[in-house]
Design an enzyme around this catalytic site. Structure first.
Site, short mmCIF file in Angstrom:
data_model
loop_
_atom_site.label_atom_id
_atom_site.label_comp_id
_atom_site.label_asym_id
_atom_site.label_seq_id
_atom_site.Cartn_x
_atom_site.Cartn_y
_atom_site.Cartn_z
N SER A 1 41.91 61.92 51.43
CA SER A 1 40.74 61.44 52.18
C SER A 1 41.12 61.01 53.58
O SER A 1 40.27 60.80 54.43
CB SER A 1 40.13 60.24 51.45
OG SER A 1 41.00 59.13 51.58
N GLY A 2 42.42 60.83 53.81
CA GLY A 2 42.83 60.24 55.09
C GLY A 2 43.12 58.75 54.93
O GLY A 2 43.62 58.11 55.83
N GLY A 3 42.81 58.20 53.76
CA GLY A 3 43.08 56.78 53.50
C GLY A 3 44.43 56.58 52.81
O GLY A 3 45.10 57.55 52.43
N VAL A 4 44.78 55.31 52.65
CA VAL A 4 46.11 54.98 52.14
C VAL A 4 46.28 55.37 50.66
O VAL A 4 47.29 55.94 50.27
CB VAL A 4 46.37 53.46 52.28
CG1 VAL A 4 47.75 53.09 51.77
CG2 VAL A 4 46.22 53.03 53.73
N SER B 1 44.81 57.58 48.50
CA SER B 1 44.97 58.98 48.12
C SER B 1 46.27 59.54 48.70
O SER B 1 46.92 60.38 48.07
CB SER B 1 43.76 59.81 48.55
OG SER B 1 43.67 59.88 49.96
N HIS C 1 45.26 24.75 40.63
CA HIS C 1 45.56 26.18 40.75
C HIS C 1 46.89 26.42 41.47
O HIS C 1 46.94 26.37 42.70
CB HIS C 1 44.45 26.88 41.54
CG HIS C 1 43.16 26.93 40.80
ND1 HIS C 1 42.88 27.89 39.86
CD2 HIS C 1 42.07 26.13 40.86
CE1 HIS C 1 41.67 27.70 39.36
NE2 HIS C 1 41.15 26.62 39.95
N LYS D 1 46.55 46.54 45.84
CA LYS D 1 46.58 47.18 47.15
C LYS D 1 47.87 46.86 47.93
O LYS D 1 48.45 47.75 48.54
CB LYS D 1 45.36 46.70 47.96
CG LYS D 1 45.19 47.41 49.28
CD LYS D 1 44.54 48.74 49.08
CE LYS D 1 44.39 49.48 50.38
NZ LYS D 1 43.52 50.66 50.21
N GLY E 1 37.95 29.26 35.26
CA GLY E 1 36.67 29.92 35.02
C GLY E 1 35.54 28.98 35.37
O GLY E 1 35.73 27.77 35.49
#
Ligand code: XMP
Length: 515
Positions: A226-229, A231, A172, A371, A55
């Site tokens: 929508s044509g997107g991945v 939906s 990290h 995603k 942070g």
């Protein structure tokens, strides 16, 4: 269906979500919760382990974020990373100080000769190049801890109290620049927390159908495609679960890319047999957009018209109890600002305002997923590789890529230029490296010469950016030959365009779209 879970408490690091994603790559389910999640809430989730993220604050600042102190007495393994380490030190009686040599970037840590414990570094080399980013450091470890690794600038680069199952790292492990970072996380998850790796995309897909059926019962669901991945994957999962009790509505707003409506028909209806109602509403959208130049007004008109058309179609097709949506995990992670009131940078919503307006409950089968996991689910349920790697496309479509008024002629110009950009970028192997790449039609004309004739025609700008999440972006250093190929094809093949320019602005201060 309950999976082992490692919780990540978010102290505001830009890498917080990455920790969860890395754990999931290790097939360990992981959720991100606010840093101040109450003890009961943590216990209720019976985590196999907890990670405290990095942070931007210093533990010594007034109002610095803290976790509940009970966390360290739950007998659940805890790993503190960077700020998480400093907080653990501060809360458990060690000393955190401002580092005489701040470390940002690469550092080399030396793991101490192995004693009994230090499971985090099992099977790893004793010198590791790591990614660090801290202004404070641990000057003295808390009582009961032993130092497991040091670096040139930090006496404590890793520490542990194995009997209490507490561990901490100055650096990290989740970022790719840390050597063996995945192994360190794997050692924490599998050796310390006892995870077995029971979270897989296959298991998610198997369980999704049952979950959706449980939620929906015998009712009907309507989805906006929508044509997107996102939906598409949501609709396909729902379709697997409830078959033809799903209706998808695809609205052609006239602002789509070349051949897009036909592709939806081929891909989803012909091939995947989704029940899709296609509505060609392009005339209505274009009529309402006539004469409009202000970008936000365009967005409002498009959003409202979409809702109107969708609502009308849905009502005409029956009684739906649920609206299916492709909401993803990053949209539902609850975050508490660690630097004062939450900065309201709201992401754009593709299906703007639908749930607020309509009396629907939501089915959101992708709520748990990042995603890259959605893409993997898509692949497993039959979507082709090209489609699952599609770049994002804004809801208002080409309307925000035509500066000034949207007219059928201008749409044709930008659509054809855009198709050439996409084709050349794919051909050169750049498509997947880019977050987005597209053409923008500018509201200027300039003089050119073609053959022996003087021209006075339109200009397009090429936008190509690399980005992790669309919040910040850098312009892509495309090879000159690729730019040359795009430019000459656009000017030669799209009548009405005689000039091509390349956008070399980053976000911030620019945005990705021009409107
Ligand atoms: P900007 O232009 O704000 O874009 O840097 C960030 C990301 O959001 C997309 N975008 C939109 N998506 N409706 C959408 O669904 C919109 O109105 C909208 N405006 C921008 C943009 O394509 C980029 O990925």
């Amino acid at each position: 269906m309950a999976h082992q879970n490692i919780l990540v408490l978010d102290f505001g690091s830009q890498y917080t979500q990455l920790i969860a994603r890395r754990l999931r790559e290790l097939q360990v389910y992981s959720e991100v919760l606010p840093f101040n999640t109450p003890a009961d809430e943590i216990r209720r989730r019976t985590p196999a382990g907890v990670i405290l993220s990095g942070g931007p604050r210093s533990v010594h600042e007034a109002g610095a974020p803290r976790c509940v102190p009970e966390l360290f007495d739950m007998a659940t393994p805890v790993l503190g990373i960077c700020y998480g380490m400093q907080l653990m030190t501060d809360m458990l009686g060690g000393e955190v100080a401002s580092a005489p040599h701040r470390e940002f970037g690469h550092a080399v840590v030396t793991v101490q000769p192995r004693g009994n414990g230090e499971p985090l570094f099992t099977d790893l080399p004793s010198e590791l190049r790591v990614w660090a980013s801290h202004g404070d450091y641990v000057k003295a470890e808390p009582p009961g801890f032993s130092v497991v690794a040091t670096s040139a600038n930090a006496p404590v680069a890793a520490m542990e109290a194995p009997a209490r199952k507490l561990f901490a790292l100055l650096f990290h492990p989740e970022v790719a620049h840390t050597d063996h970072g995945m192994e360190i996380l794997r050692n924490f998850a599998f050796r310390v927390c006892g995870c077995i790796g029971d979270w897989t995309i296959e298991s998610f897909v198997e369980e999704a159908a049952a979950r959706i059926r449980d939620q929906v019962g015998s009712r009907h669901v309507v989805c906006a495609l929508s044509g997107g991945v996102d939906s598409a994957v949501a609709a396909l999962l729902i379709h697997r679960a409830i078959g033809d009790r799903l209706t998808c509505i695809f609205v052609d707003n006239g602002l789509l890319r070349l051949d897009e409506a036909a592709q939806v028909q081929r891909r989803f209806v012909d091939k995947l047999k989704l029940p899709v109602v296609s509505v060609d509403a392009s005339e209505l959208f274009l009529r309402r957009l006539a004469g409009v130049v202000d970008p936000e007004t365009k967005r409002k008109i498009i959003g409202n018209t979409f809702i109107e058309v969708f609502e009308r179609e849905a009502r005409a097709r029956g009684q739906f109890g649920f609206l299916g949506q492709g909401t993803l995990y990053p949209d539902v992670i609850e975050s508490v600002s660690v630097v004062g009131p939450a900065a309201a940078i709201k992401s754009h919503h593709n299906v703007g305002g639908l749930p607020e307006r309509m009396p629907f409950a939501l089915v959101e089968p992708l709520r748990q997923l990042f995603k890259d996991e959605v893409r993997e689910v898509g692949r497993q349920i039959g979507l082709d590789e090209e489609f699952v790697h599609r770049q994002p496309f804004p809801g208002p479509g080409l309307a925000v890529r035509i500066l000034g008024e949207v007219t059928p002629e201008r749409l044709t110009l930008v659509r054809r230029a855009d198709a050439i950009v996409a084709e050349e970028i794919r051909r050169a192997g750049w498509y997947r490296r880019l977050w987005q790449s597209f053409a923008v039609l500018l509201p200027v004309r300039s003089v050119g010469v073609m053959g022996d004739a003087r021209t006075y025609e339109h200009t397009v700008a090429i936008r190509a950016v690399e980005s992790r999440d669309g919040m910040t972006a850098d312009w892509a250093r495309l090879p000159h030959e690729l730019l040359a190929a795009i430019s000459s094809r656009v000017v030669n093949e799209v009548k009405g365009i005689n000039r091509v320019v390349f956008d070399i602005s980053s976000k911030p201060p620019s945005t990705i779209e021009w409107e």
